[in-house]
Design a protein around this motif. Sequence first.
Motif, PDB file in Angstrom:
ATOM      1  N   ASN A  86      -6.069  18.803  -2.805  1.00 13.35           N
ATOM      2  CA  ASN A  86      -5.019  17.880  -3.275  1.00 13.35           C
ATOM      3  C   ASN A  86      -4.547  18.323  -4.645  1.00 13.35           C
ATOM      4  O   ASN A  86      -5.075  19.271  -5.223  1.00 13.35           O
ATOM      5  N   HIS A  87      -3.531  17.621  -5.140  1.00  8.91           N
ATOM      6  CA  HIS A  87      -3.092  17.858  -6.529  1.00  8.91           C
ATOM      7  C   HIS A  87      -2.913  16.514  -7.203  1.00  8.91           C
ATOM      8  O   HIS A  87      -2.476  15.539  -6.566  1.00  8.91           O
ATOM      9  N   TYR A  88      -3.240  16.483  -8.486  1.00  5.79           N
ATOM     10  CA  TYR A  88      -3.122  15.216  -9.221  1.00  5.79           C
ATOM     11  C   TYR A  88      -1.844  15.133 -10.042  1.00  5.79           C
ATOM     12  O   TYR A  88      -1.572  14.122 -10.678  1.00  5.79           O
ATOM     13  N   ASP A  89      -1.048  16.214 -10.055  1.00  7.05           N
ATOM     14  CA  ASP A  89       0.194  16.161 -10.840  1.00  7.05           C
ATOM     15  C   ASP A  89       1.333  15.629  -9.973  1.00  7.05           C
ATOM     16  O   ASP A  89       1.229  15.565  -8.748  1.00  7.05           O
ATOM     17  N   VAL A  90       2.409  15.217 -10.652  1.00  6.93           N
ATOM     18  CA  VAL A  90       3.562  14.604  -9.975  1.00  6.93           C
ATOM     19  C   VAL A  90       4.859  15.230 -10.490  1.00  6.93           C
ATOM     20  O   VAL A  90       4.868  15.914 -11.514  1.00  6.93           O
ATOM     21  N   GLN A  91       5.937  14.966  -9.766  1.00  3.96           N
ATOM     22  CA  GLN A  91       7.270  15.411 -10.198  1.00  3.96           C
ATOM     23  C   GLN A  91       7.742  14.572 -11.395  1.00  3.96           C
ATOM     24  O   GLN A  91       7.328  13.422 -11.551  1.00  3.96           O
ATOM     25  N   PRO A  92       8.668  15.120 -12.202  1.00  2.00           N
ATOM     26  CA  PRO A  92       9.282  14.289 -13.259  1.00  2.00           C
ATOM     27  C   PRO A  92       9.952  13.066 -12.615  1.00  2.00           C
ATOM     28  O   PRO A  92      10.445  13.155 -11.493  1.00  2.00           O
ATOM     29  N   PRO A  93       9.960  11.931 -13.322  1.00  2.00           N
ATOM     30  CA  PRO A  93      10.501  10.706 -12.721  1.00  2.00           C
ATOM     31  C   PRO A  93      12.023  10.584 -12.833  1.00  2.00           C
ATOM     32  O   PRO A  93      12.599   9.720 -12.195  1.00  2.00           O
ATOM     33  N   GLU A  94      12.685  11.450 -13.604  1.00  2.00           N
ATOM     34  CA  GLU A  94      14.129  11.333 -13.814  1.00  2.00           C
ATOM     35  C   GLU A  94      14.880  11.443 -12.472  1.00  2.00           C
ATOM     36  O   GLU A  94      14.433  12.202 -11.616  1.00  2.00           O
ATOM     37  N   GLU A 141     -25.605   9.454   3.337  1.00  2.00           N
ATOM     38  CA  GLU A 141     -25.245  10.878   3.190  1.00  2.00           C
ATOM     39  C   GLU A 141     -23.945  11.119   3.948  1.00  2.00           C
ATOM     40  O   GLU A 141     -23.515  10.276   4.754  1.00  2.00           O
ATOM     41  N   LEU A 142     -23.333  12.299   3.701  1.00  2.00           N
ATOM     42  CA  LEU A 142     -22.112  12.638   4.429  1.00  2.00           C
ATOM     43  C   LEU A 142     -22.468  13.409   5.699  1.00  2.00           C
ATOM     44  O   LEU A 142     -23.447  14.157   5.719  1.00  2.00           O
ATOM     45  N   PRO A 143     -21.637  13.264   6.734  1.00  2.00           N
ATOM     46  CA  PRO A 143     -21.892  14.006   7.978  1.00  2.00           C
ATOM     47  C   PRO A 143     -21.649  15.505   7.821  1.00  2.00           C
ATOM     48  O   PRO A 143     -22.193  16.301   8.593  1.00  2.00           O
ATOM     49  N   ILE A 144     -20.841  15.921   6.883  1.00  2.00           N
ATOM     50  CA  ILE A 144     -20.510  17.339   6.642  1.00  2.00           C
ATOM     51  C   ILE A 144     -20.533  17.587   5.141  1.00  2.00           C
ATOM     52  O   ILE A 144     -20.546  16.639   4.344  1.00  2.00           O
ATOM     53  N   THR A 145     -20.577  18.886   4.804  1.00  2.00           N
ATOM     54  CA  THR A 145     -20.412  19.235   3.393  1.00  2.00           C
ATOM     55  C   THR A 145     -18.930  19.223   3.059  1.00  2.00           C
ATOM     56  O   THR A 145     -18.128  19.795   3.800  1.00  2.00           O
ATOM     57  N   ILE A 146     -18.601  18.532   1.960  1.00  2.00           N
ATOM     58  CA  ILE A 146     -17.196  18.487   1.533  1.00  2.00           C
ATOM     59  C   ILE A 146     -17.065  19.164   0.176  1.00  2.00           C
ATOM     60  O   ILE A 146     -17.799  18.863  -0.769  1.00  2.00           O
ATOM     61  N   ARG A 147     -16.180  20.129   0.149  1.00  2.00           N
ATOM     62  CA  ARG A 147     -15.775  20.750  -1.118  1.00  2.00           C
ATOM     63  C   ARG A 147     -14.333  20.334  -1.363  1.00  2.00           C
ATOM     64  O   ARG A 147     -13.509  20.437  -0.467  1.00  2.00           O
ATOM     65  N   TRP A 148     -14.065  19.876  -2.557  1.00  2.00           N
ATOM     66  CA  TRP A 148     -12.750  19.276  -2.812  1.00  2.00           C
ATOM     67  C   TRP A 148     -12.166  19.883  -4.094  1.00  2.00           C
ATOM     68  O   TRP A 148     -12.782  19.810  -5.150  1.00  2.00           O
ATOM     69  N   LEU A 149     -10.999  20.453  -3.933  1.00  2.00           N
ATOM     70  CA  LEU A 149     -10.293  21.038  -5.075  1.00  2.00           C
ATOM     71  C   LEU A 149      -9.021  20.234  -5.323  1.00  2.00           C
ATOM     72  O   LEU A 149      -8.195  20.084  -4.420  1.00  2.00           O
ATOM     73  N   ILE A 150      -8.881  19.715  -6.538  1.00  2.00           N
ATOM     74  CA  ILE A 150      -7.708  18.893  -6.880  1.00  2.00           C
ATOM     75  C   ILE A 150      -7.047  19.536  -8.101  1.00  2.00           C
ATOM     76  O   ILE A 150      -7.551  19.438  -9.214  1.00  2.00           O
ATOM     77  N   GLU A 151      -5.923  20.208  -7.850  1.00  2.00           N
ATOM     78  CA  GLU A 151      -5.306  20.962  -8.950  1.00  2.00           C
ATOM     79  C   GLU A 151      -4.267  20.133  -9.694  1.00  2.00           C
ATOM     80  O   GLU A 151      -3.906  19.036  -9.254  1.00  2.00           O
ATOM     81  N   GLY A 152      -3.772  20.676 -10.814  1.00  2.00           N
ATOM     82  CA  GLY A 152      -2.845  19.922 -11.660  1.00  2.00           C
ATOM     83  C   GLY A 152      -1.516  20.624 -11.886  1.00  2.00           C
ATOM     84  O   GLY A 152      -0.788  20.280 -12.806  1.00  2.00           O
ATOM     85  N   GLU A 153      -1.206  21.605 -11.007  1.00  2.00           N
ATOM     86  CA  GLU A 153       0.032  22.363 -11.235  1.00  2.00           C
ATOM     87  C   GLU A 153       0.838  22.554  -9.950  1.00  2.00           C
ATOM     88  O   GLU A 153       1.661  23.469  -9.872  1.00  2.00           O
ATOM     89  N   GLU A 154       0.602  21.710  -8.960  1.00  2.00           N
ATOM     90  CA  GLU A 154       1.291  21.923  -7.684  1.00  2.00           C
ATOM     91  C   GLU A 154       2.794  21.754  -7.831  1.00  2.00           C
ATOM     92  O   GLU A 154       3.572  22.523  -7.261  1.00  2.00           O
ATOM     93  N   GLU A 155       3.213  20.758  -8.612  1.00  2.00           N
ATOM     94  CA  GLU A 155       4.644  20.459  -8.714  1.00  2.00           C
ATOM     95  C   GLU A 155       5.387  21.455  -9.606  1.00  2.00           C
ATOM     96  O   GLU A 155       6.613  21.371  -9.750  1.00  2.00           O
ATOM     97  N   ILE A 156       4.665  22.352 -10.240  1.00  2.00           N
ATOM     98  CA  ILE A 156       5.340  23.458 -10.945  1.00  2.00           C
ATOM     99  C   ILE A 156       4.993  24.771 -10.257  1.00  2.00           C
ATOM    100  O   ILE A 156       4.956  25.836 -10.875  1.00  2.00           O
TER     101      ILE A 156
END
Lengths: 457, 457
Positions: A86-94, A141-156
């Motif tokens: 996933n990504h935690y960044d967003v587009q400009p709101p203008e 516990e979880l049924p599977i191993t989860i690796r989660w990458l959440i980046e901050g530059e998707e919208e650029i």
Amino acid sequence: MMSVDMQRIQTYLSEHAGEAQELLERLCRQPSISAQNIGIAEMANLVETLLQESGFSTQKLVAQGSAPAVFGEIRGRSSFTLLLYNHYDVQPPEPLELWESPPFEPTVRDGKLYARGVADNKAEIATRLTAIRALLALYGELPITIRWLIEGEEEIGSVNFDAIAEKYTHLLQADGALWEGANFGDNGRPELMLGAKGLLYVQLDADGLGVDAHSGSAPILPSAAWKLVQALATLRSPSGKVLIPGFYDAVKEPTEQQIAALAAQDDTEEQYKQAYHFEEFVDGLSGLELRKRQAFAPTCNIAGLLSGYTGEGTKTVLPARAMAKLDFRLVPDQDPEDILAKLKAHLVTQGYGDIRITAFDYCRADMTPIEDPFVQRIQAIAEAFAGKPAEITPLGGGTLPLLESLRKRVGLPGLSAPGNAAYWGSAAHSPNENIRLADLERAVQFNCYLFASLGEA
Amino acid sequence: MMSVDMQRIQTYLSEHAGEAQELLERLCRQPSISAQNIGIAEMANLVETLLQESGFSTQKLVAQGSAPAVFGEIRGRSSFTLLLYNHYDVQPPEPLELWESPPFEPTVRDGKLYARGVADNKAEIATRLTAIRALLALYGELPITIRWLIEGEEEIGSVNFDAIAEKYTHLLQADGALWEGANFGDNGRPELMLGAKGLLYVQLDADGLGVDAHSGSAPILPSAAWKLVQALATLRSPSGKVLIPGFYDAVKEPTEQQIAALAAQDDTEEQYKQAYHFEEFVDGLSGLELRKRQAFAPTCNIAGLLSGYTGEGTKTVLPARAMAKLDFRLVPDQDPEDILAKLKAHLVTQGYGDIRITAFDYCRADMTPIEDPFVQRIQAIAEAFAGKPAEITPLGGGTLPLLESLRKRVGLPGLSAPGNAAYWGSAAHSPNENIRLADLERAVQFNCYLFASLGEA
């Protein structure tokens, strides 16, 4: 094939209703505009804290001075490892004046939650995290191993994602990847998206004069605005065909399997028209021809135009400068650097060699084949959950620059499954971005079912 | 022919040096932006007070809810009545970031005075008023009757001037009119301008969608920005020829006398290039051909362009709307309403009938013939003052909407004489508008000489 106890999960989720919405509002209240570098560090801290509180071991991944990507891992019961993106960044709101409530004050109206980034893609962070918390609470516990990458530059354009993926390849190994968000259609069919288009984003700057002039001199002074308009007009026909020589050289015809997938999609033309308030699709297209155009046509889009006086009333000025922002969406095998070279050569040939070109983003398209076993497994799980056939999009209209890097650095099959809660009217990238709250609860249920099912033999 | 005692006037002016600059700074400190309705009432009060303090009987002329025009009259010794015209409003100062000092804080740097409106045309209000004060102080009366009209809507196309001229026709009777500002060239030759082009100012608005969309849908959604760009490209050839059918129908060839006047002008091409920092005039023109193009070519200029995202960085948006502001400068016998009708018909023919057109200003060109006796008298006075032949511009590049109304309502011969203090580098309508202070003193002297000379038999 599966023995997931959805009854038990449902009961738990009912008893904890509202948790995903609360989490989502917390995520939306924190601005995180990568294009303007607003709130990025604060958002990374918030995401890491939320993951830690939920049982993830976390670290921040930084490469080449990137915004920190948040990485978290929980080891699970089975041998299956799933990589989430996933990504935690967003587009400009203008433009701000078109928002009915402030973009970073999440607001509920008529069963919908409005905020910048709510659909793209903070809702999916909230639904995945809520599902993981529920499974941990229920089973310890979880049924599977989860690796989660959440980046901050998707919208650029995920400008440093490749450097991160190269530096931390060992963290990203998995059996398959689920990128950010597909959804359930209004017909209840789960949507799967198997790839994304490439992107070349450029800014064109035309200079005519060193300073603005009185337009009384227009008969004899060069006009930057006219130069830019006339150069742009050479790039694309009125019906949308890109006129840069060689632009379509690498484009392949869709396969029969892809066309069959498009033909099996439901008709969403009226929803589109309602969402965007227009009367006719380009060239009056509809049906399969419309879907083929949307899926497989590369484009040259004007994302921005600026020159001279743009305020109220009149100003008789001959502007010194003019600017256009263009995004090219590319299909598999089109190389953005090659397209940039062809754009430059074309402008020179047409007599516009003095227009300056600044390229911001380069990204290739990427596609996992419909036949891939991971795709088929996710498809089966999604269809079992929904009780309806999946709708498969072989190539999505947006761009996920991470795909090219995951392909190159890790080599995973991947797709988007309906864990997000967006819908056709979500207005991603536009004012009044929103989700329907009812979709949020279903997305949590689906994510629970998905993670649990992947843990079964 | 004249017996004006310039020695005595000079001495007086030397003893009162700085008065024009002080007056000018006071005028520039008061913002008066008609396009944005900022400071208009305050400026009208200031101008009326200054005229009253100098001995004028004054009144404010208002018609059709116009900004108040200030009218003042001083009866003089001889039977000659001169009508002066100026405007107290200014262009918007944007883009503010390009100003080196704030636009409404008059600032001296290197012998120049910088402020919005200093050249266009507050300097001329200051030099005319300073000259009138000097003559009154020296002689106790004026040599001629002066009627002075200073309007507040010139920069928005003098939208109510015609209503004012119709309502107050009796106040505007005179033997001849001097409009706002011509100047002395750097060669010392006095410039006379005998007319001004017409104007049609329109805004084009293209709608594609009700709301902005993610540009991933660009293959199938209509684009307002592309529609506008492609519509604009049909209006004008890259070399500047307007392609609207019938646009040139009413255009006449210049007369031999007009061409002779253009041929007698000094070469200012290098000054132009220095002022605006460019390398080549349109089509590589120079000399007489360049002057003919500037004087007699009607134009279609892009004054503003706006669509989508125009901030820093990238935003992949398909904009819902796109806007262009266009000004057409017209030559004698071109009718702005006819040109508007032809523009509309052309857009319909080209398939752009759904682009909305808002017309702001309509004005016809107007020209007093070179042969007119009032022109010849002013020419003789200016040449006597300067000791050099005048440079005559049969048709100026700008637009003075009052000319059409004065012609229709009052019927006066008129022209611009060098009473202003602007120069080729004044950057009227642009950031860092300025005058040279040395020019200010000479303009005061000339105005004294002019008024005094018109009082001689």
